[in-house]
Design a protein around this motif. Structure first.
Motif: not given
Length: 371
Positions: A167-179
């Protein structure tokens, strides 16, 4: 049965039932402790102090470096010195060797007594936004971070095939490869997740102190930094939620089973961050969960109310608790097809002089039967 009347502050701090009440409360646990405090009001000061210390122990969950702990203690002592000025009041530690974290907690409890609140002291290191930023800063080369500054939801396809609508104003972060053994996502804001099923690799969403765990389903998480509550709503499948401060957080996160508070379609959890309290509810407008090509009809003619409620239960995947024998003798004639679930229930209950309540994510019907 434990005799809590004989407990001192330290005993409460290390009692597992008391800690679960403070960190992962539910309706039954709340009822027990509220009733006990009502019967033992003289223990309230000790209980309140113990609650503050238990919450302070959450510091351990943030995985602080030793230098950070030492700095926290140093700053804490300085604040105490400033408050006491030239007084000769002595600080007495609890006589325990369980770990150094109790010392930190005790200092914090003392500060509370001097007028410096727990939340003020830990604001910089325990602020949910800080948790998100710390996660990003710790893995700058391995992480992908996505922000949505646009009006419309931003679709994000993950490497495992899962879809995120940010949604607007939101952000996520995650590993390029799920370890490792999990698929981990950090969220600040609001997003809808449609997770590819993989029982061998659970999907975890970390959001402002709450962890949502799924094996493969669709759900929404709302966790804005400036809001006091985190909400998880389930669309399909099952999810489990638990607080990051939960004493069994590692076990619940790594288990191949869904442990914690389990939610099913049309249910939601509202997590009060400051109180570390979860309320299991129904969503405002429950949706029919049966596939469209088998959409049920809600046209009833002299149909026992027990059968009507069973039809609703199946259509919305919501548990409805009622006395089947009592309501099987109550006929209902009504056209409910174009109504929302709660409007349907209002008409049904009015027709048989009953009422309903939402308790712990389910519907409970109260009736004396038909005359």
């Amino acid at each position: 049965m434990k005799n809590y009347r004989d407990f001192n502050t330290e005993d409460f701090v290390w009692d597992i039932n008391f800690r679960n009440w403070v960190l992962s409360p539910n309706r039954e646990v709340n009822a027990f402790w509220e009733k006990w405090l009502e019967a033992n009001p003289e223990k309230t000061p000790q209980v309140e102090k113990a609650k503050s210390i238990v919450k302070a122990l959450v510091i351990k969950d943030l995985s602080l470096e030793k230098t950070e702990v030492e700095e926290l203690v140093k700053n804490t002592v300085s604040k105490i010195d400033e408050q006491e000025n030239n007084t000769t009041k002595k600080i007495r530690w609890f006589s325990t060797s369980k770990n150094q974290w109790l010392k930190v907690a005790a200092l914090i409890a003392i500060i509370i007594g001097l007028g410096i609140t727990y939340h003020q002291l830990l604001n910089e290191i325990n602020e949910p936004k800080g948790i998100y930023e710390k996660h990003v800063a710790a893995n700058p080369e391995k992480l992908i971070e996505v922000k949505n500054d646009h009006e419309s939801p931003l679709p994000i396809q993950l490497i495992d095939g899962s879809l995120v609508l940010l949604k607007k104003g939101s952000k996520i972060s995650y590993l390029k490869q799920f370890e490792g053994n999990n698929r981990e996502i950090y969220l600040s804001g609001e997003a809808f997740f449609e997770v590819t099923k993989n029982p061998e690799k659970p999907f975890l969403v970390y959001a402002n102190g709450l962890i949502t765990k799924v094996l493969g389903t669709s759900f929404t998480v709302r966790a804005y930094d400036k809001e006091k509550e985190v909400t998880v709503e389930v669309k399909t499948g099952k999810v489990s939620v638990f607080a990051q401060s939960d004493t069994r957080v590692e076990e619940k996160a790594t288990s191949r089973e869904l442990k914690g508070v389990v939610l099913t379609p049309n249910q939601k959890i509202v997590y009060a961050r400051e109180e570390v309290r979860m309320d299991k509810l129904l969503v405002e407008l429950p949706k029919i969960t049966i596939k469209k090509n088998t959409k049920p009809q809600f046209e009833f003619e002299d149909t026992p109310v027990s059968e009507v409620l069973q039809t609703l239960e199946k259509a919305y995947s919501i548990d409805i608790v009622f006395d089947e024998e009592l309501l099987s003798n109550c006929p209902l004639t009504a056209s409910l097809t174009d109504l929302q679930l709660f409007d349907k229930l209002d008409i049904i209950c009015k027709g048989v002089e009953a009422r309903y309540e939402i308790l712990d994510g389910q519907i409970v019907i109260y009736s004396k039967g038909c005359k």
